[in-house]
Structure formats: structure tokens, C-alpha cells
Scaffold this motif. Structure first.
Motif, mmCIF file in Angstrom:
data_model
loop_
_atom_site.group_PDB
_atom_site.id
_atom_site.type_symbol
_atom_site.label_atom_id
_atom_site.label_comp_id
_atom_site.label_asym_id
_atom_site.label_seq_id
_atom_site.Cartn_x
_atom_site.Cartn_y
_atom_site.Cartn_z
ATOM 1 N N GLY A 293 0.807 -1.218 0.000
ATOM 2 C CA GLY A 293 0.000 0.000 0.000
ATOM 3 C C GLY A 293 0.838 1.266 0.000
ATOM 4 O O GLY A 293 0.685 2.127 -0.875
ATOM 5 N N PRO A 294 1.750 1.437 0.989
ATOM 6 C CA PRO A 294 2.616 2.621 0.960
ATOM 7 C C PRO A 294 3.476 2.705 -0.303
ATOM 8 O O PRO A 294 3.726 3.805 -0.805
ATOM 9 C CB PRO A 294 3.492 2.438 2.209
ATOM 10 C CG PRO A 294 2.679 1.580 3.116
ATOM 11 C CD PRO A 294 1.909 0.652 2.222
ATOM 12 N N ALA A 295 3.935 1.553 -0.817
ATOM 13 C CA ALA A 295 4.744 1.574 -2.034
ATOM 14 C C ALA A 295 3.937 2.117 -3.204
ATOM 15 O O ALA A 295 4.445 2.898 -4.029
ATOM 16 C CB ALA A 295 5.248 0.162 -2.350
ATOM 17 N N THR A 296 2.667 1.735 -3.284
ATOM 18 C CA THR A 296 1.809 2.248 -4.357
ATOM 19 C C THR A 296 1.545 3.734 -4.184
ATOM 20 O O THR A 296 1.528 4.504 -5.158
ATOM 21 C CB THR A 296 0.487 1.468 -4.386
ATOM 22 O OG1 THR A 296 0.757 0.073 -4.468
ATOM 23 C CG2 THR A 296 -0.357 1.884 -5.577
ATOM 24 N N ALA A 297 1.335 4.169 -2.941
ATOM 25 C CA ALA A 297 1.130 5.602 -2.690
ATOM 26 C C ALA A 297 2.352 6.410 -3.114
ATOM 27 O O ALA A 297 2.230 7.501 -3.680
ATOM 28 C CB ALA A 297 0.823 5.822 -1.205
ATOM 29 N N LEU A 298 3.537 5.874 -2.845
ATOM 30 C CA LEU A 298 4.765 6.547 -3.265
ATOM 31 C C LEU A 298 4.830 6.632 -4.781
ATOM 32 O O LEU A 298 5.185 7.674 -5.348
ATOM 33 C CB LEU A 298 5.984 5.784 -2.732
ATOM 34 C CG LEU A 298 7.350 6.284 -3.198
ATOM 35 C CD1 LEU A 298 7.636 7.655 -2.603
ATOM 36 C CD2 LEU A 298 8.450 5.298 -2.802
ATOM 37 N N LEU A 299 4.452 5.558 -5.456
ATOM 38 C CA LEU A 299 4.459 5.552 -6.913
ATOM 39 C C LEU A 299 3.536 6.625 -7.470
ATOM 40 O O LEU A 299 3.877 7.345 -8.409
ATOM 41 C CB LEU A 299 4.036 4.168 -7.414
ATOM 42 C CG LEU A 299 3.935 4.006 -8.925
ATOM 43 C CD1 LEU A 299 5.308 3.720 -9.523
ATOM 44 C CD2 LEU A 299 2.968 2.883 -9.298
ATOM 45 N N LEU A 300 2.349 6.747 -6.864
ATOM 46 C CA LEU A 300 1.370 7.701 -7.365
ATOM 47 C C LEU A 300 1.787 9.140 -7.118
ATOM 48 O O LEU A 300 1.370 10.053 -7.833
ATOM 49 C CB LEU A 300 0.018 7.435 -6.708
ATOM 50 C CG LEU A 300 -0.603 6.066 -7.028
ATOM 51 C CD1 LEU A 300 -1.843 5.840 -6.178
ATOM 52 C CD2 LEU A 300 -0.923 5.950 -8.493
ATOM 53 N N ALA A 301 2.633 9.374 -6.093
ATOM 54 C CA ALA A 301 3.088 10.725 -5.788
ATOM 55 C C ALA A 301 4.309 11.127 -6.611
ATOM 56 O O ALA A 301 4.745 12.275 -6.539
ATOM 57 C CB ALA A 301 3.423 10.837 -4.299
ATOM 58 N N SER A 302 4.860 10.193 -7.367
ATOM 59 C CA SER A 302 6.088 10.455 -8.120
ATOM 60 C C SER A 302 5.773 10.906 -9.534
ATOM 61 O O SER A 302 4.757 10.491 -10.119
ATOM 62 C CB SER A 302 6.949 9.188 -8.181
ATOM 63 O OG SER A 302 7.162 8.633 -6.912
ATOM 64 N N PRO A 303 6.631 11.741 -10.126
ATOM 65 C CA PRO A 303 6.508 11.994 -11.560
ATOM 66 C C PRO A 303 6.638 10.676 -12.305
ATOM 67 O O PRO A 303 7.563 9.895 -12.041
ATOM 68 C CB PRO A 303 7.700 12.925 -11.864
ATOM 69 C CG PRO A 303 8.084 13.500 -10.542
ATOM 70 C CD PRO A 303 7.759 12.467 -9.519
ATOM 71 N N PRO A 304 5.728 10.361 -13.215
ATOM 72 C CA PRO A 304 5.773 9.057 -13.890
ATOM 73 C C PRO A 304 7.129 8.734 -14.504
ATOM 74 O O PRO A 304 7.601 7.596 -14.420
ATOM 75 C CB PRO A 304 4.683 9.182 -14.952
ATOM 76 C CG PRO A 304 3.726 10.177 -14.389
ATOM 77 C CD PRO A 304 4.572 11.160 -13.637
ATOM 78 N N VAL A 305 7.763 9.715 -15.093
ATOM 79 C CA VAL A 305 9.042 9.437 -15.747
ATOM 80 C C VAL A 305 10.124 9.111 -14.727
ATOM 81 O O VAL A 305 11.052 8.350 -15.023
ATOM 82 C CB VAL A 305 9.461 10.627 -16.637
ATOM 83 C CG1 VAL A 305 9.901 11.823 -15.801
ATOM 84 C CG2 VAL A 305 10.572 10.210 -17.599
#
Length: 380
Positions: A293-305
């Protein structure tokens, strides 16, 4: 535990990005990461205890990269889950029906390597794009990867990720409402068996998992003197893939890099007790999955590139190995180049993705080249 941490931190971004690419929402992507962690943990513990051999299990990183290249199927994520089910069923069949395993082994190594290289290339270009689009966070991430890789290669990507996390937290947007939960949760997705998706995603996922994970995984174990029976390994990982598919898990298979960590001398001086390392590796992977869950939240907060850049750094070694395999045999280079070009182009036909057509083009050209070879002159 080191093998579990390195394996998880190095490529979890690839898994999450791949699941999002084929249509998973935030909760489904987190569920998929948790599913492959738990499925891999169960198989590693069962096989380790049963055979007393350091059989390390992981998710299919090249398979996740394939999902990124494939993109969202017309049927959405349920169709992708149907493809995951097909992949698991084919892995089970490869274990139960020896002729199917032999057919997979008959795929020319240059063609298989070129298909994998074509799948990996777009993602491995992401670090360069990130330097151009978001230089402030990308430059320190790549710099740390270079520096740590000079002294401790397995820790290079985790170190780069450790630098990326605070940069994302400082500069990224706040997590959106309704995003991934911090608490671990498996989310059910009813599979849809869409024929085009089964061919363009499920079949290439099976081939990539077999050629780039299971076969090298057995080779690594053999290098350290271990020869576990292949049939129960394939059946167990195939069943685990099928069990994890409705929760979003894409593929579970033999590990290669962590297999070397668990089966080599670093795991202990007594080869007969190194299976404890693979069992501990599996338990560690399952525990790390609770952070999906936290790993996905981090992914969503990051610039995709930036996320793709970290994933691309993690896959550079796999790209190098695939290119080496594709060009190792001079007689197979023409077919390998055609496979690579068709796959890397990313253009599908008749609703079927580029990886399938690249594999088909390379195999056909290999057969044509064999037929047009002149017969050897008889000896006098």
C-alpha cells in the motif's frame, strides 16, 4: 533477508508500473504486488522445506516490463487478469507435459533474447528522458546509482530508490483521496478471457517468464551444484500464479539474482543447509509485501518518468543479458534483429501486441534461413 530486501526494492516499481499500465487502479495495483509477494513466499517455503534445496522464488520482472510495453487491453484490467491466469495454466502444463517444455526450449535463444530486449528497451530509455524532463530529482538518483554500483552492484538500485523517496515526498503532490490503503489488502478482480488479450499478453508473459526467469533460475542453481526436479517447481509456481491472478498478481517463478545470493557461498559454508536462506528469503518477501500500500502511494506521488527511470535502472542488467543472448550466434542475428525491431516498435496488429508479432517474425525468419542454407558438400 538481504536477498529479499534487494529483490523487492530493486523492482517493485516495475511491477506496480506494469499493473497500472494494463489498467489496474491504485488498490488493484497494490493488491497485485501483495499477491505476488505472498504467493512467492508460500512457494519458496514449501519447496525449500520439501526438497532441502535453495529454491528462490520471485515475481517475473521481465513479465512486468512486458505489461508496461503492452499497455491497457480493450477489456481493461479484468482481461489482463485473464491473461495472468492463462500464463499460470501454461506454466503448470509445461511442468506436467514434458513436450510443452521442450517446445519452449526449442525457441531459438537469439529470438527469445531479442524479444526480451525489445520489451525492455523503452523502459531502459527512461533514465535519459527523466534527465531531460525532471533533471532536479533525476540527476541525484542516477548519480547515486552510478556511485553505489561502482562498489556494491546489488545495492545500486535500492540506494537510488532511497534517494528518490525523500525527493518525491518533498516535491511530489499529496496522495489523492481514495488511493491505495496503507493496510495490506487483496482486491478481487473477476477474470475476463478475451482472446486478443490472451494472445498478446498471456502467451508472451508465459514465454518471457519461462525464457528469462525459470530457465536461467535452474541454470544458476546448477552452477552451485543443485539440481531440483523441474516438474514440481513449474507446477507449484504455475498454481501460485493462478491463485494470485484474481488478486492482480501477474506471475510467480524461479528467481535468478536472488537464487545466486541464496545458493552461493555467502549463504553459508555448508551447501546442504543453504536451503534455509531461500526459505528465509521467501518469508522476507512475504513480509515486505505488506508494504504494498505505501509503495503504491509513493508511486502515485512520483513523476511518472522518475518512477520509470528507477525501473529502467533496475532493468539495465537484464537488457544487457538479453542483447548478449540475441547476438551471441552469428547465424541467428538477422532473425534476432527482426524480432527486436518488431517488438521495440510497440505496434500491434489485429488487436495482438508487438511482443507476439516480434517472436513470430523472428521464428519464421529463423526457419526460412535454415531452409535456404546450402547443404554441406560431400567429402571426397
Amino acid at each position: 533477508m538481504v536477498a529479499a530486501l534487494v529483490g523487492f526494492a530493486s523492482t517493485f516499481a516495475v511491477v506496480l508500473t506494469g499493473l497500472r499500465a494494463v489498467g489496474a487502479d491504485q488498490r488493484q495495483a497494490a493488491s497485485g504486488l501483495l499477491a505476488v509477494c505472498l504467493a512467492g513466499a508460500v512457494v519458496a517455503v514449501v519447496l525449500g522445506l520439501r526438497h532441502r534445496v535453495p529454491i528462490s522464488i520471485a515475481w517475473s520482472t521481465p513479465g512486468a516490463a512486458l505489461l508496461i510495453a503492452a499497455g491497457a487491453p480493450p477489456g481493461g484490467f479484468p482481461a489482463a487478469v485473464g491473461a495472468f491466469l492463462l500464463c499460470g495454466a501454461l506454466i503448470v502444463l509445461a511442468g506436467l507435459v514434458p513436450v510443452l517444455g521442450r517446445l519452449i526450449s526449442a525457441i531459438p535463444a537469439p529470438v527469445a533474447g531479442a524479444m526480451l530486449a525489445g520489451v525492455l528497451l523503452p523502459l531502459c530509455l527512461a533514465p535519459v528522458r527523466a534527465l531531460a524532463e525532471v533533471p532536479a530529482p533525476a540527476a541525484p538518483v542516477i548519480g547515486v546509482w552510478l556511485l553505489v554500483g561502482r562498489f556494491a552492484t546489488p545495492w545500486a538500485v535500492p540506494a537510488a530508490l532511497a534517494v528518490a523517496v525523500p525527493l518525491v515526498l518533498l516535491t511530489g503532490p499529496a496522495p489523492a483521496a481514495g488511493g491505495a490503503d496503507a493496510a495490506p489488502a487483496l482486491v478481487w478482480t473477476t477474470p475476463v478471457l478475451d482472446p486478443a488479450t490472451l494472445v498478446s499478453v498471456g502467451l508472451p508473459l508465459f514465454l518471457v517468464t519461462m525464457a528469462a526467469q525459470n530457465v536461467p533460475g535452474m541454470a544458476v542453481l546448477a552452477q552451485f551444484g543443485y539440481h531440483p526436479p523441474l516438474r514440481p517447481v513449474l507446477v507449484a509456481t504455475g498454481l501460485a500464479t493462478m491463485a494470485g491472478a484474481p488478486a492482480g498478481g501477474h506471475a510467480v517463478n524461479l528467481a535468478a539474482i536472488s537464487a545466486a545470493l541464496s545458493a552461493g557461498p555467502d549463504a553459508g559454508p555448508d551447501p546442504s543447509r543453504r536451503w534455509l536462506a531461500s526459505v528465509t528469503n521467501g518469508i522476507g518477501l512475504g513480509l515486505l509485501g505488506l508494504a504494498a500500500g505505501p509503495a503504491t502511494a509513493l508511486l502515485l506521488a512520483s513523476p511518472p518518468v522518475l518512477v520509470e527511470a528507477v525501473a529502467g535502472l533496475a532493468l539495465l542488467g537484464a537488457l544487457g543479458g538479453a542483447i548478449t543472448s540475441a547476438t551471441a550466434e552469428p547465424d541467428g542475428r538477422e532473425a534476432a534483429v527482426v524480432t527486436f525491431v518488431v517488438t521495440a516498435a510497440g505496434v500491434g496488429f489485429l488487436g495482438v501486441g508487438a511482443a507476439f508479432w516480434g517472436l513470430l517474425a523472428g521464428t519464421v525468419l529463423t526457419l526460412l534461413n535454415r531452409r535456404r542454407k546450402p547443404a554441406a558438400a560431400p567429402r571426397a
